[in-house]
Design an enzyme around this catalytic site. Sequence first.
Site, PDB file in Angstrom:
ATOM      1  N   CYS A 112       0.851  -1.213  -0.010  1.00  0.00           N
ATOM      2  CA  CYS A 112      -0.104  -0.076  -0.011  1.00  0.00           C
ATOM      3  C   CYS A 112       0.802   1.089  -0.068  1.00  0.00           C
ATOM      4  O   CYS A 112       0.360   2.318  -0.158  1.00  0.00           O
ATOM      5  CB  CYS A 112      -0.826  -0.020   1.155  1.00  0.00           C
ATOM      6  SG  CYS A 112      -1.978  -1.262   1.232  1.00  0.00           S
ATOM      7  N   HIS A 260      -3.499   6.950   2.835  1.00  0.00           N
ATOM      8  CA  HIS A 260      -3.896   5.728   2.423  1.00  0.00           C
ATOM      9  C   HIS A 260      -5.251   5.407   2.676  1.00  0.00           C
ATOM     10  O   HIS A 260      -5.580   5.499   4.304  1.00  0.00           O
ATOM     11  CB  HIS A 260      -2.793   4.836   2.850  1.00  0.00           C
ATOM     12  CG  HIS A 260      -3.211   3.371   2.449  1.00  0.00           C
ATOM     13  ND1 HIS A 260      -3.756   2.917   1.496  1.00  0.00           N
ATOM     14  CD2 HIS A 260      -3.145   2.094   3.254  1.00  0.00           C
ATOM     15  CE1 HIS A 260      -3.869   1.767   1.464  1.00  0.00           C
ATOM     16  NE2 HIS A 260      -3.663   1.076   2.457  1.00  0.00           N
ATOM     17  N   ASN A 290     -10.412  -0.559   0.245  1.00  0.00           N
ATOM     18  CA  ASN A 290      -8.953  -0.170   0.494  1.00  0.00           C
ATOM     19  C   ASN A 290      -8.400  -0.943  -1.066  1.00  0.00           C
ATOM     20  O   ASN A 290      -8.247  -2.450  -1.033  1.00  0.00           O
ATOM     21  CB  ASN A 290      -8.332  -0.860   1.353  1.00  0.00           C
ATOM     22  CG  ASN A 290      -6.747  -0.780   1.584  1.00  0.00           C
ATOM     23  OD1 ASN A 290      -6.148  -0.554   0.661  1.00  0.00           O
ATOM     24  ND2 ASN A 290      -6.273  -1.407   2.833  1.00  0.00           N
TER      25      ASN A 290
HETATM   26  O1  UT7 Z   1      -3.506  -1.464   3.817  1.00  0.00           O
HETATM   27  C1  UT7 Z   1      -3.319  -2.053   5.016  1.00  0.00           C
HETATM   28  C2  UT7 Z   1      -4.487  -3.001   5.213  1.00  0.00           C
HETATM   29  N1  UT7 Z   1      -5.005  -3.574   6.482  1.00  0.00           N
HETATM   30  C3  UT7 Z   1      -5.262  -2.684   7.651  1.00  0.00           C
HETATM   31  O2  UT7 Z   1      -5.431  -1.397   7.289  1.00  0.00           O
HETATM   32  C4  UT7 Z   1      -6.129  -3.419   8.381  1.00  0.00           C
HETATM   33  C5  UT7 Z   1      -6.021  -2.602   9.607  1.00  0.00           C
HETATM   34  N2  UT7 Z   1      -6.948  -3.341  10.674  1.00  0.00           N
HETATM   35  C6  UT7 Z   1      -8.335  -3.125  10.853  1.00  0.00           C
HETATM   36  O3  UT7 Z   1      -8.839  -2.329   9.737  1.00  0.00           O
HETATM   37  C7  UT7 Z   1      -9.405  -3.690  11.692  1.00  0.00           C
HETATM   38  O4  UT7 Z   1      -8.542  -4.328  12.672  1.00  0.00           O
HETATM   39  C8  UT7 Z   1     -10.181  -4.781  11.229  1.00  0.00           C
HETATM   40  C9  UT7 Z   1     -11.470  -4.086  10.333  1.00  0.00           C
HETATM   41  C10 UT7 Z   1      -9.569  -5.768  10.146  1.00  0.00           C
HETATM   42  C11 UT7 Z   1     -10.954  -5.413  12.223  1.00  0.00           C
HETATM   43  O5  UT7 Z   1     -11.567  -4.413  13.046  1.00  0.00           O
HETATM   44  P1  UT7 Z   1     -11.520  -4.455  14.768  1.00  0.00           P
HETATM   45  O6  UT7 Z   1     -12.110  -3.493  15.295  1.00  0.00           O
HETATM   46  O7  UT7 Z   1     -10.012  -4.803  14.993  1.00  0.00           O
HETATM   47  O8  UT7 Z   1     -12.293  -6.318  15.127  1.00  0.00           O
HETATM   48  P2  UT7 Z   1     -11.631  -7.367  15.804  1.00  0.00           P
HETATM   49  O9  UT7 Z   1     -10.693  -8.142  14.895  1.00  0.00           O
HETATM   50  O10 UT7 Z   1     -11.444  -6.962  17.189  1.00  0.00           O
HETATM   51  O11 UT7 Z   1     -13.067  -8.161  15.880  1.00  0.00           O
HETATM   52  C12 UT7 Z   1     -14.149  -7.914  16.972  1.00  0.00           C
HETATM   53  C13 UT7 Z   1     -15.193  -8.854  16.600  1.00  0.00           C
HETATM   54  C14 UT7 Z   1     -14.682 -10.120  16.700  1.00  0.00           C
HETATM   55  O12 UT7 Z   1     -15.776 -11.158  17.435  1.00  0.00           O
HETATM   56  P3  UT7 Z   1     -15.506 -11.308  18.941  1.00  0.00           P
HETATM   57  O13 UT7 Z   1     -14.233 -12.057  19.075  1.00  0.00           O
HETATM   58  O14 UT7 Z   1     -15.560 -10.006  19.653  1.00  0.00           O
HETATM   59  O15 UT7 Z   1     -16.849 -12.183  19.235  1.00  0.00           O
HETATM   60  C15 UT7 Z   1     -14.467 -10.748  15.168  1.00  0.00           C
HETATM   61  O16 UT7 Z   1     -14.851 -12.006  15.116  1.00  0.00           O
HETATM   62  O17 UT7 Z   1     -15.757  -8.638  15.484  1.00  0.00           O
HETATM   63  C16 UT7 Z   1     -15.919  -9.917  14.650  1.00  0.00           C
HETATM   64  N3  UT7 Z   1     -15.670  -9.601  13.166  1.00  0.00           N
HETATM   65  C17 UT7 Z   1     -16.657  -9.387  12.538  1.00  0.00           C
HETATM   66  N4  UT7 Z   1     -17.985  -9.359  12.667  1.00  0.00           N
HETATM   67  C18 UT7 Z   1     -18.845  -9.093  11.515  1.00  0.00           C
HETATM   68  C19 UT7 Z   1     -14.424  -9.501  12.516  1.00  0.00           C
HETATM   69  N5  UT7 Z   1     -14.583  -9.228  11.257  1.00  0.00           N
HETATM   70  C20 UT7 Z   1     -15.900  -9.267  11.135  1.00  0.00           C
HETATM   71  C21 UT7 Z   1     -17.050  -8.873  10.220  1.00  0.00           C
HETATM   72  N6  UT7 Z   1     -18.286  -9.027  10.448  1.00  0.00           N
HETATM   73  N7  UT7 Z   1     -16.483  -8.753   8.892  1.00  0.00           N
END
Ligand code: UT7
Length: 333
Positions: A112, A260, A290
């Site tokens: 990226c 970005h 993204n």
């Molecule tokens: O160019 C670089 C590319 N990458 C990035 O920029 C990634 C940076 N990271 C992020 O943007 C975030 O970490 C994510 C959007 C990927 C995830 O968001 P988060 O707020 O960090 O969520 P999390 O991983 O802490 O998950 C929270 C909850 C979990 O459930 P439990 O364990 O609390 O029951 C996940 O299983 O949300 C769940 N979850 C979802 N639920 C519905 C994870 N993805 C999803 C989803 N829909 N798509």
Amino acid sequence: MRGIKIIGTGMYAPDMILSNDMLSTFLDTNDEWIYSRTGIRERRISVDKPNFYMAAEAAKAAVANSGTDPSEIDLVLAATCSPDYFYPALSCLVQHAVGAVNAAAFDINSACTGFINALDTASRFLEDGDYKNILIVASERLAPHCDYTDRTASILFGDGAGAAVVTKNDKPMWSYLSAKGDYFNALYCKVDQSRSNCQYLAKTDALPVGIIDSEAKTHTLQMNGKAVYKFAVDAMDTAVRKVLERSGLGIDDIDLYIPHQANARIIESAVKSLGLPEEKVYVNLEKRGNTSSACIPTALAELDEMGRIKDGMTICLVGFGAGLTSGAIVFTQ
Ligand code: UT7
């Protein structure tokens, strides 16, 4: 002194819209979760067009917009982490497609952060004086890399391309580039070598078994979302502070910030920690998702189309990505 002027921009977005609602028909997710956690509502997906098609369309648009004859392009730089070929370089396919017959061409892969690294590279070639017009294209077809059973990562990414033609400017520019290779496994996509038949080489006893990675099963994008998030928040803040420090400029001296487009919460966090005026920060990820290296040049092309890129304005580009890499550029147009 280094300085760049953007004399043409272009972009390409595939026709197919993949909305959050469409994703939720096959993934355990929903529009509310995706939008509130990322700011993304939909992204474009290239169903049948390869990366080089998107790159060529964006590049042709940028060259036409610049008014430069393709034969006057001295160098084509392509930033991509999702090429159609290991070789030749994407930039060579673009060079051919636009008819830049006199140009040299090579690719840059810093995921990226690709456009930022490419623009920095271009400025150094321009400074040298032998190169007058440089075409930079950043293009990504990430859909084939995504694991659409993984709701954490696949919801973020889209396909698209952005391009810019740049030439030397007598106004200054500054950059700050960084890489933290120790975080290589926070975001990666492994090469699939499982269809190689290198195992025959091992039968000669001349070469060790294990020359190829035949055991690896994961050749889709793998991401530790939390680790990347944490890195990104810090990296955006640091990169902007460092580049401003180098330039001697203050936050308010910048007319436009183009970050970005990974996650609206990451951008909001940088806005808050740096105290950036929100109206100067461009965000378009709601409709694009993204698109990795293509995010920043796509934003530039959109802004240019709106008449918001004006001579004399000072612009800050900031990004981060797999590597993990990060960087920022400040230039006066
Ligand atoms: O160019 C670089 C590319 N990458 C990035 O920029 C990634 C940076 N990271 C992020 O943007 C975030 O970490 C994510 C959007 C990927 C995830 O968001 P988060 O707020 O960090 O969520 P999390 O991983 O802490 O998950 C929270 C909850 C979990 O459930 P439990 O364990 O609390 O029951 C996940 O299983 O949300 C769940 N979850 C979802 N639920 C519905 C994870 N993805 C999803 C989803 N829909 N798509």
